[in-house]
Design an enzyme around this catalytic site. Structure first.
Site, mmCIF file in Angstrom:
data_model
loop_
_atom_site.group_PDB
_atom_site.id
_atom_site.type_symbol
_atom_site.label_atom_id
_atom_site.label_comp_id
_atom_site.label_asym_id
_atom_site.label_seq_id
_atom_site.Cartn_x
_atom_site.Cartn_y
_atom_site.Cartn_z
ATOM 1 N N HIS A 168 48.502 30.613 21.164
ATOM 2 C CA HIS A 168 48.974 31.960 20.863
ATOM 3 C C HIS A 168 49.631 32.599 22.084
ATOM 4 O O HIS A 168 49.520 32.081 23.200
ATOM 5 C CB HIS A 168 47.795 32.807 20.382
ATOM 6 C CG HIS A 168 47.042 32.162 19.275
ATOM 7 N ND1 HIS A 168 47.285 32.425 17.942
ATOM 8 C CD2 HIS A 168 46.057 31.217 19.289
ATOM 9 C CE1 HIS A 168 46.478 31.689 17.190
ATOM 10 N NE2 HIS A 168 45.737 30.945 17.984
ATOM 11 N N GLU A 180 43.785 33.644 20.085
ATOM 12 C CA GLU A 180 44.546 34.798 20.540
ATOM 13 C C GLU A 180 43.593 35.827 21.146
ATOM 14 O O GLU A 180 42.388 35.848 20.849
ATOM 15 C CB GLU A 180 45.319 35.406 19.364
ATOM 16 C CG GLU A 180 46.139 36.652 19.666
ATOM 17 C CD GLU A 180 47.166 36.459 20.772
ATOM 18 O OE1 GLU A 180 46.758 36.331 21.945
ATOM 19 O OE2 GLU A 180 48.372 36.458 20.463
ATOM 20 N N ARG A 203 46.932 29.513 11.938
ATOM 21 C CA ARG A 203 48.363 29.538 12.251
ATOM 22 C C ARG A 203 48.704 28.568 13.381
ATOM 23 O O ARG A 203 49.779 27.960 13.363
ATOM 24 C CB ARG A 203 48.820 30.961 12.571
ATOM 25 C CG ARG A 203 48.100 31.667 13.713
ATOM 26 C CD ARG A 203 48.489 33.156 13.709
ATOM 27 N NE ARG A 203 47.938 33.928 14.815
ATOM 28 C CZ ARG A 203 46.750 34.517 14.806
ATOM 29 N NH1 ARG A 203 45.966 34.389 13.743
ATOM 30 N NH2 ARG A 203 46.342 35.238 15.833
ATOM 31 N N HIS A 252 52.373 29.400 18.081
ATOM 32 C CA HIS A 252 52.449 29.182 16.636
ATOM 33 C C HIS A 252 53.704 29.816 16.036
ATOM 34 O O HIS A 252 54.282 30.756 16.596
ATOM 35 C CB HIS A 252 51.211 29.761 15.947
ATOM 36 C CG HIS A 252 51.087 31.261 16.118
ATOM 37 N ND1 HIS A 252 51.800 32.167 15.358
ATOM 38 C CD2 HIS A 252 50.344 32.003 16.977
ATOM 39 C CE1 HIS A 252 51.502 33.402 15.725
ATOM 40 N NE2 HIS A 252 50.621 33.328 16.722
ATOM 41 N N TRP A 302 51.231 38.210 9.332
ATOM 42 C CA TRP A 302 51.071 39.530 9.948
ATOM 43 C C TRP A 302 52.114 39.783 11.020
ATOM 44 O O TRP A 302 52.432 40.939 11.302
ATOM 45 C CB TRP A 302 49.654 39.679 10.505
ATOM 46 C CG TRP A 302 48.660 40.065 9.440
ATOM 47 C CD1 TRP A 302 48.851 40.029 8.089
ATOM 48 C CD2 TRP A 302 47.332 40.545 9.647
ATOM 49 N NE1 TRP A 302 47.722 40.448 7.435
ATOM 50 C CE2 TRP A 302 46.764 40.764 8.363
ATOM 51 C CE3 TRP A 302 46.543 40.785 10.766
ATOM 52 C CZ2 TRP A 302 45.458 41.247 8.197
ATOM 53 C CZ3 TRP A 302 45.244 41.254 10.604
ATOM 54 C CH2 TRP A 302 44.719 41.484 9.337
#
Length: 378
Positions: free
Chosen positions: A248, A178, A124, A75, A80
């Site tokens: 991820h 993730e 994401r 992604h 963050w």
């Protein structure tokens, strides 16, 4: 015996016996993409994938000419990532930069065929896949399947066969999420290193079998991600489907570890940049890494393998039949470019490298040498 599910004559989804015989996979796809509300199982003897041997994850009948593309994309930058926080399974959207990275990734893969999309359940990854597909030359619309409840599946049905044919199914699954970072989620990475020590934090982040407090190790993440890849994604590649996976860093590390047969030590040093697509070619039971596509040049992407080169030439011939502007010279140029591309990229072999990061770097460099200056021939 494998089974193929025909989605109203438009999409065919091949699944291994253990999955196809259960109620799980029909529930996964049927409601959204079936115009007549039913999935029709077809015996493997009718399917092109009838010779697939599902007992070996790296084997397929060598009588099959199937060649499929697999695109892996981490992604784009998340909000963050930008703040240097441990994200894990927290559901955080992309930044403006992340949006731009996703769009740029889409430009790189614009002429690589995509039949199905798999993403995690996190926004994401889904944003990255959707934004990337806005750049794709097919202009098909990615549609997320919704099977959270009976009402969700009923309300999200598509009743137009024409619309279904102009759509791409998007399958979301938590197995591609993730790695779960446990007590570290939401903490600042620099501050955490100052509190627990750089060595301890590095061990949590980069070791294979050591997990952060109340979180997952890479090994644990790998078990779920690779198992899902084998059961649901690899069968599509074996049947000739072209697949995009948006996920991820750690779930993709896990998949690459499987594809390139990396050791637990090698995978810990594997770094994946946000928004950079990686291309694999699946052929005769083997995965070949083709690095990262460098741009939207149509002739370039179709020269990654001989099979894709042939497809490009076939498309060129069709266009030439409708044109009187020098088809012979145009086709010759395409053939020359493909021939040169095969020279620069080297032979098609499955990857067994012990320096995976360098493999991608060299492949990327070779493509820049050739494709970076190649003219667009249409």
């Amino acid at each position: 015996m494998s089974a193929t599910f025909i989605l109203h004559g438009c999409w065919s989804i091949d699944v291994p016996p253990a999955v196809g015989s259960s109620r799980l996979f029909p529930k996964l796809l049927s409601p959204l993409f079936t115009y007549n509300h039913k999935l029709h199982p077809v015996l493997a003897s009718i399917s092109h994938s009838s010779a697939v041997d599902h007992t070996s994850s790296h084997s397929i009948s060598h009588h099959s000419p199937t060649e499929s593309s697999l695109i892996l994309i981490r992604h784009g930058e998340s909000m963050w990532n930008e703040k240097n926080l441990f994200t894990g399974c927290c559901d955080v959207p992309l930044t403006r930069k992340g949006v731009e990275e996703a769009i740029e990734a889409g430009k790189r893969i614009t002429y690589i065929p995509v039949d199905m999309i798999f993403t995690s359940c996190l926004i994401r990854a889904q944003m990255t896949a959707m934004l990337a597909m806005t750049q794709h030359h097919q202009k098909k619309v990615p549609i997320v399947t919704h099977n959270e409840s009976e009402r969700a599946t009923t309300w999200s049905q598509v009743y137009s066969e024409r619309t279904t044919k102009q759509s791409i199914p998007v399958i979301t699954t938590w197995q591609l999420n993730e790695r779960m970072y446990g007590d570290l989620q939401g903490l600042n990475k620099k501050e955490t290193a100052e509190r627990y020590g750089k060595e301890q934090v590095h061990e949590w982040r980069r070791s294979y079998d050591i997990s952060p407090p109340n979180g997952e190790s890479l090994e644990m993440c790998s078990r779920r991600a690779v198992a899902y890849f084998k059961d649901f994604i690899e069968p599509q590649l074996k049947s000739g489907k072209h697949v995009l996976v948006a996920a991820h860093a750690n779930s993709l590390r896990s998949i690459i570890m499987y594809l390139d047969r990396l050791t637990s030590q090698e995978v810990t040093s594997l770094e994946l940049s946000t928004g950079i697509p990686l291309l694999y070619i699946y052929k005769e039971g083997k995965f070949s890494s083709r690095g990262s596509p460098v741009g939207p040049t149509e002739t370039g992407v179709y020269a990654y393998t001989q099979g894709l080169g042939n497809k490009r030439r076939a498309n060129t011939n069709q266009k030439d039949l409708k044109s009187s502007n020098g088809p012979s010279a145009q086709l010759a140029s395409v053939q020359l470019l493909i021939s040169n591309s095969m020279h620069y990229l080297g032979p098609e072999t499955d990857t067994h490298t012990h320096t995976h990061t360098h493999t991608h770097t060299h492949a990327h460099a070779r493509m820049h040498v050739h494709f970076g200056i190649s003219p667009r021939i249409i």
